[in-house]
Write an enzyme that holds these catalytic residues in place. Structure first.
Site, PDB file in Angstrom:
ATOM      1  N   ARG A   1      -9.877 -10.726  -3.012  1.00 19.11           N
ATOM      2  CA  ARG A   1      -9.066  -9.374  -3.274  1.00 19.11           C
ATOM      3  C   ARG A   1      -9.459  -8.749  -4.420  1.00 19.11           C
ATOM      4  NH1 ARG A   1      -3.559  -8.286  -2.258  1.00 19.11           N
ATOM      5  NH2 ARG A   1      -2.552  -6.572  -3.841  1.00 19.11           N
TER       6      ARG A   1
ATOM      7  N   GLN B   1      -3.191  -8.017   6.110  1.00 21.48           N
ATOM      8  CA  GLN B   1      -2.119  -7.509   6.264  1.00 21.48           C
ATOM      9  C   GLN B   1      -1.719  -7.536   7.673  1.00 21.48           C
ATOM     10  OE1 GLN B   1      -0.053  -6.819   3.746  1.00 21.48           O
ATOM     11  NE2 GLN B   1       1.573  -5.718   5.724  1.00 21.48           N
TER      12      GLN B   1
ATOM     13  N   ASP C   1       3.104   3.730   2.811  1.00 19.60           N
ATOM     14  CA  ASP C   1       2.874   2.695   2.216  1.00 19.60           C
ATOM     15  C   ASP C   1       2.578   3.707   0.842  1.00 19.60           C
ATOM     16  OD1 ASP C   1       1.581   0.791   0.671  1.00 19.60           O
ATOM     17  OD2 ASP C   1      -0.642   1.561   1.293  1.00 19.60           O
TER      18      ASP C   1
ATOM     19  N   CYS D   1       3.719  -1.875   3.346  1.00 17.31           N
ATOM     20  CA  CYS D   1       3.559  -3.400   2.947  1.00 17.31           C
ATOM     21  C   CYS D   1       3.629  -3.833   1.665  1.00 17.31           C
ATOM     22  CB  CYS D   1       1.870  -3.412   3.011  1.00 17.31           C
ATOM     23  SG  CYS D   1       1.108  -1.293   2.156  1.00 17.31           S
TER      24      CYS D   1
ATOM     25  N   ARG E   1       3.656 -12.512   6.183  1.00 17.70           N
ATOM     26  CA  ARG E   1       2.032 -12.235   4.900  1.00 17.70           C
ATOM     27  C   ARG E   1       1.922 -13.983   5.182  1.00 17.70           C
ATOM     28  NH1 ARG E   1      -0.039  -9.495   2.067  1.00 17.70           N
ATOM     29  NH2 ARG E   1      -1.482 -10.264   2.179  1.00 17.70           N
TER      30      ARG E   1
END
Length: 334
Positions: A105, A135, A228, A268, A313
């Protein structure tokens, strides 16, 4: 079929393969709820590299590894020499010789792809500035749980149409046959090359890809409204500009009422829907607003599925890890 493959962006897998991962994630969720063991990675060691901070991604990979019978080691930005004293290629070769799989990440898409090229083990993209593939399996899993189908659904994204989540949603929708609409100012439309790529997938799946500045027209007859944060990590200096650009695209109850009766809200996370965070308080003090991309009323409504989405997730990441590294029997999908 999946064994040994990396997942660095959505186009790494076909429509049938993405659908398999979504269905497998739903199956693993059922096993988890019934406390049925599923240790497909028993005895393995997983490396978790986090250049960017995380709540859901870190928790999901850590618990997924544990549920699958593996151990996970966390490396933060200050814990490694990668890109500083040691090249990504050299780091990948060392980590690949010690670990059975690597999660990354961070910032650059080229970094996660370099890891995948040189590690010799599966590499999973937990987020880069360009893509957020893990995601997507959770997002479309949540859609399928709510509507029992994907093809033909109308998914509308409101806000910054060219961030990593919006990019990934557009491409994944196009692959899976979900009609996708971006509602944003024209200057925040997705990159034209990416739109062209999405259109090429949409021709095969029957999906439609729409870009519009008309937010009310966009959400009319929507099955899901997704938003988002307006300012992505690394863009904190743009708060003033983004608020001016995107306030007309805030997901309010009035806007949500234009969608289908059984429509759902997705995000998210984290979300700026109140002032119960330090950043929320700073924004309220500086800009005199208490909500940004979504109002608290919508966020707390019965239509809001962001916490199911967040839980998913775990199950989706578990499906990705097990399918690519668990030596499962999977029939030919294409």
């Amino acid at each position: 079929m999946f064994q040994g493959r990396s997942f660095t962006k959505e186009i790494d897998f076909t429509q049938n393969e993405l659908n398999y991962l979504i269905d497998f994630a739903i199956h693993l969720k059922q096993l988890k709820k019934q406390r049925i063991p599923h240790e497909y990675l028993k005895g393995q060691s997983i490396c978790l590299i986090f250049e960017k901070t995380s709540t859901r991604t870190r928790a999901a990979f850590s618990v997924a590894a544990s549920d699958l019978g593996a151990t996970a080691d966390y490396f933060g930005a200050s814990d490694m020499q990668m890109g500083k004293k040691e090249s990504i290629e050299d780091t990948a070769k060392i980590l690949g010789s010690m670990y059975d799989g690597i999660q990354f990440r961070g910032y650059k898409q080229s970094d996660v792809e370099a890891l995948a090229t040189h590690a010799g083990v599966p590499v999973w993209n937990g987020l880069t500035d360009e893509w957020h593939p893990t995601q997507m399996i959770a997002d479309f899993m949540t859609l399928k749980e709510n509507f029992n189908r994907l093809s033909g659904l109308n998914l509308v994204y409101c806000g910054d149409g060219r961030n990593n989540v919006a990019n990934s949603l557009m491409i994944t929708s196009a692959i899976l046959g979900v009609n996708y609409t971006v509602a944003s100012p024209k200057e925040l439309f997705p990159d034209s090359d990416l739109v062209e790529l999405a259109q090429s997938y949409a021709k095969k799946s029957g999906a439609t890809i729409t870009l519009t500045e008309d937010i009310k027209q966009a959400v009319t007859n929507a099955d899901a409204i997704y938003t988002d944060v307006w300012v992505s990590m690394g863009e904190e200096a743009l708060f003033d500009q983004r608020i001016k650009q995107l306030m007309p695209y805030q997901v309010t109850q009035e806007l949500f009422d234009l969608a289908n009766e059984d429509a759902i809200f997705l995000h998210c996370l984290p979300a700026y829907h109140d002032t119960l965070t330090n950043i929320g308080q700073e924004i309220a003090s500086k800009y005199n607003i208490t909500e940004m991309e979504v109002t608290d009323e919508v966020f707390r409504s019965d239509h809001a599925k962001q916490f199911d989405q967040g839980e998913n997730r775990l199950h989706s990441i578990k499906a990705i890890m097990a399918a690519t590294n668990g030596n499962l029997f999977i029939k030919q999908l294409d």
